[in-house]
Design an enzyme around this catalytic site. Sequence first.
Site, PDB file in Angstrom:
ATOM      1  N   GLY A  78       0.788  -1.228   0.000  1.00 49.35           N
ATOM      2  CA  GLY A  78       0.000   0.000   0.000  1.00 49.35           C
ATOM      3  C   GLY A  78       0.819   1.276   0.000  1.00 49.35           C
ATOM      4  N   SER A  79       0.112   2.373   0.178  1.00 49.65           N
ATOM      5  CA  SER A  79       0.638   3.733   0.029  1.00 49.65           C
ATOM      6  C   SER A  79       1.824   4.027   0.933  1.00 49.65           C
ATOM      7  CB  SER A  79      -0.483   4.719   0.356  1.00 49.65           C
ATOM      8  OG  SER A  79       0.042   5.962   0.733  1.00 49.65           O
TER       9      SER A  79
END
Lengths: 393, 130
Positions: free
Chosen positions: B57-58
Amino acid sequence: MYLTKVEERMLGGEFGEAMSVAMKILVKVGEALGASRLIEVSHVHISGVSYSNIGEPGLEYLEKLASTKPKFSAYTTVNPSCVDLSLSSKIVSLEDWEKQAIINGILESMGSRTSYTCTPYLLRRPFMLEHLAWGESSAVAMANSFYGAFTNREGGPLTIAAAIAGRTYMAGLHLMSERRAKYVVKTPPLNNEAEASLLGLYIGERYSEITQITGASEWSHSIVKEFLAASAASGSHALVPLDGVTPRGTYVVEEGVERTTIDRRELEYYYDNVSKALELGEETLVYIGCPHLSLSELRQLSIMFDGRRLKRGVHFLVTVPGTYRAFRDIDRSLKKAGVEVAIGTCPIVSKITVKPDVVLTNSGKALFYLSKLHKFNVSLASLVDIVKLVSEK
Amino acid sequence: MISLRAKTIIEGECCGELFLINRRISFYGEVDPVAGEVRGVEGSFKGKVLAIRGTRGSTVGSYIVYSLKKHGAAPNCIVVEDAEPILIVGCIIAEIPLIKVEDFNELVKAFSLNFRRARLISGEGVLILE
């Protein structure tokens, strides 16, 4: 990892705590990725600066970092923030402007340019074979694939570390051995930037490794920009070698790679999967400027609107780099038509005040994120077709 | 007692009750930085040895790891199978020790056999489960 004598001292804390932490970040990440040493970078582009994205945790970290008053050692630009820098937008929310101002102030105090753009290459053109440390996926793809510079796609805190240290770790796309295309794809001729966006989304989604594109030699800077932004969004592509565009000697195509051809029908079918049909809604938002418009693209848009006005129920948002505050004249003629030019921001990293039932854009990246993050119904179309639909004489 | 070969990525003491989540997690979106909890997982990893396959993820994830520390909800130490840059950076700025074990499946097996206290002997590159 091998460090020079100076780098040892930087890591050891002789140049302050922030430098020591920055070096530790670069060394540890580098070691995890198998880097043998660090390399100096001539331009750092910091991503992850929007308060809407990084929130209180990010702000707290930046405040702590700033308390030791570090300075950036490299030329440094920053990504769009979450508010229109002219503080006049009616579409991009101004809700977080106080928090954003603190973040911007911290970055500028360390020495960043007031760029606030996802197109740092418009401010400083990267040289071929130059090593950079850039965040912002679309800019990374441009640096590697259009300019032939070398950069990985870095996360926010790592870009800040690289700016402080003026270095990054020597691994990934900094090495020629990693810049090898595993696929070659022949593409059909493109008619406009929306088709480039569509092709970019398609390539990004279908290929997970470095893929060389043939049939791109006639593509303009604007076309390449839209194509790469889309492929970087849907597939995290940091390098897409474009035959006839990407400087030779900055990548190699492996022998005996799989070669395929994409035909127009395939793209038309894919369009129906990812895009809504082009039509006006009760309330329509047009978004142009993902990635940010260059000055000449902004001028072209301004000419397109000559004597035209927006239809009722249409919001038209254009985003440009933070450094374009000076160009108010272009801005003014667009304003007359009802078009809003927001500076140094972008709806992907912001909150939006309007609630459109339809969003129209020429950007594959904007389509990807606005439909995923903001859950909008997004239609992909060329700027010419969009302006024709949403405005009248 | 079970001993696993381990590599220290971020130095520090690693000792405490094991909190296992046998998958990759995304710190941004999945982790509550005030409670030290992971969405869909019972209990808090605060003050424990958090063992995860890895992260995804980010890159905002790095800041969430930092935020856990600020809120006093951080784990003592994190043990992973795969250390991604986002997690490494997060652990450096939050000063949380990060350990990579060679065979994560062994750790999962030991956990299921109730070996749930972890202790790192860093000089020897060994994580002891008791």
